[in-house]
Write a protein that holds these residues in place. Structure first.
Motif, PDB file in Angstrom:
ATOM      1  N   ARG A  35      35.143   7.826  15.593  1.00 49.90           N
ATOM      2  CA  ARG A  35      34.510   6.543  15.923  1.00 49.90           C
ATOM      3  C   ARG A  35      33.042   6.574  15.520  1.00 49.90           C
ATOM      4  N   GLU A  36      32.565   5.456  15.019  1.00 49.41           N
ATOM      5  CA  GLU A  36      31.171   5.380  14.591  1.00 49.41           C
ATOM      6  C   GLU A  36      30.222   5.580  15.756  1.00 49.41           C
ATOM      7  N   ARG A  37      30.613   5.151  16.922  1.00 49.22           N
ATOM      8  CA  ARG A  37      29.734   5.338  18.088  1.00 49.22           C
ATOM      9  C   ARG A  37      29.540   6.822  18.398  1.00 49.22           C
ATOM     10  N   ALA A  43      23.599  11.427  17.337  1.00 54.04           N
ATOM     11  CA  ALA A  43      22.248  11.207  16.803  1.00 54.04           C
ATOM     12  C   ALA A  43      21.250  10.985  17.930  1.00 54.04           C
ATOM     13  N   LEU A  44      21.638  10.205  18.927  1.00 54.90           N
ATOM     14  CA  LEU A  44      20.752   9.960  20.060  1.00 54.90           C
ATOM     15  C   LEU A  44      20.516  11.218  20.882  1.00 54.90           C
ATOM     16  N   LEU A  45      21.455  12.138  20.835  1.00 54.22           N
ATOM     17  CA  LEU A  45      21.307  13.416  21.543  1.00 54.22           C
ATOM     18  C   LEU A  45      20.501  14.427  20.737  1.00 54.22           C
ATOM     19  N   GLY A  46      19.999  13.990  19.570  1.00 52.76           N
ATOM     20  CA  GLY A  46      19.132  14.855  18.771  1.00 52.76           C
ATOM     21  C   GLY A  46      19.703  15.246  17.423  1.00 52.76           C
ATOM     22  N   GLY A  47      20.870  14.732  17.061  1.00 51.62           N
ATOM     23  CA  GLY A  47      21.523  15.132  15.819  1.00 51.62           C
ATOM     24  C   GLY A  47      21.319  14.195  14.646  1.00 51.62           C
ATOM     25  N   ALA A  48      20.296  13.368  14.686  1.00 53.90           N
ATOM     26  CA  ALA A  48      20.078  12.396  13.611  1.00 53.90           C
ATOM     27  C   ALA A  48      19.850  13.071  12.262  1.00 53.90           C
ATOM     28  N   TYR A  69      19.969   2.849   7.902  1.00 48.72           N
ATOM     29  CA  TYR A  69      18.696   2.571   8.557  1.00 48.72           C
ATOM     30  C   TYR A  69      18.659   3.054  10.007  1.00 48.72           C
ATOM     31  N   GLY A  70      19.798   3.065  10.661  1.00 47.30           N
ATOM     32  CA  GLY A  70      19.856   3.447  12.072  1.00 47.30           C
ATOM     33  C   GLY A  70      19.547   4.913  12.310  1.00 47.30           C
ATOM     34  N   LEU A  71      20.177   5.808  11.549  1.00 47.32           N
ATOM     35  CA  LEU A  71      19.934   7.233  11.761  1.00 47.32           C
ATOM     36  C   LEU A  71      18.482   7.614  11.453  1.00 47.32           C
ATOM     37  N   PRO A  72      17.901   7.148  10.338  1.00 50.81           N
ATOM     38  CA  PRO A  72      16.474   7.447  10.127  1.00 50.81           C
ATOM     39  C   PRO A  72      15.576   6.854  11.214  1.00 50.81           C
ATOM     40  N   ALA A  73      15.912   5.672  11.708  1.00 57.06           N
ATOM     41  CA  ALA A  73      15.102   5.066  12.769  1.00 57.06           C
ATOM     42  C   ALA A  73      15.156   5.919  14.032  1.00 57.06           C
ATOM     43  N   ILE A  74      16.335   6.401  14.369  1.00 49.62           N
ATOM     44  CA  ILE A  74      16.478   7.277  15.536  1.00 49.62           C
ATOM     45  C   ILE A  74      15.655   8.544  15.336  1.00 49.62           C
ATOM     46  N   LEU A  75      15.737   9.126  14.145  1.00 49.86           N
ATOM     47  CA  LEU A  75      14.991  10.349  13.853  1.00 49.86           C
ATOM     48  C   LEU A  75      13.477  10.123  13.968  1.00 49.86           C
ATOM     49  N   ILE A  76      13.000   9.011  13.453  1.00 51.03           N
ATOM     50  CA  ILE A  76      11.570   8.702  13.526  1.00 51.03           C
ATOM     51  C   ILE A  76      11.129   8.518  14.979  1.00 51.03           C
TER      52      ILE A  76
END
Length: 95
Positions: A35-37, A43-48, A69-76
């Motif tokens: 699942r995409e979620r 990623a939100l837990l630090g795996g971006a 765009y979502g994963l880089p935004a989370i990482l930033i």
């Protein structure tokens, strides 16, 4: 404590990276998919970073704007939070 945090971040990034590869393989075979979620939760837990690298290495999820765009935004955002905390700034509402 910082060693444990760093170890957890390395682990979650490795899992996110491996999951990208595993999901790509299953997509090619027409099998059940991750699942995409799940990717975004990791990623939100630090795996971006692991997700971003996995996207590039496996050429997976690169056409989905919310991954591009979502994963880089989370990482930033996480990098900014880490910098904020490293500079000794308190979290808002943290007293």
């Amino acid at each position: 404590m910082w060693r444990a945090v760093l170890a957890a971040l390395v682990l979650v990034n490795l899992v996110e990276f491996a999951l990208m590869g595993w999901d790509k393989r299953r997509a090619r075979r027409g099998e059940w998919r991750v699942r995409e979620r799940t990717f975004f939760l990791l990623a939100l837990l630090g795996g971006a970073l692991g997700g971003i690298v996995g996207m590039q290495v496996f050429r997976h999820k690169t056409k989905h704007w919310y991954f591009r765009y979502g994963l880089p935004a989370i990482l930033i955002l996480q990098g900014g939070l880490a910098l904020w905390l490293a500079l000794g700034r308190p979290l808002p509402g943290g007293g």
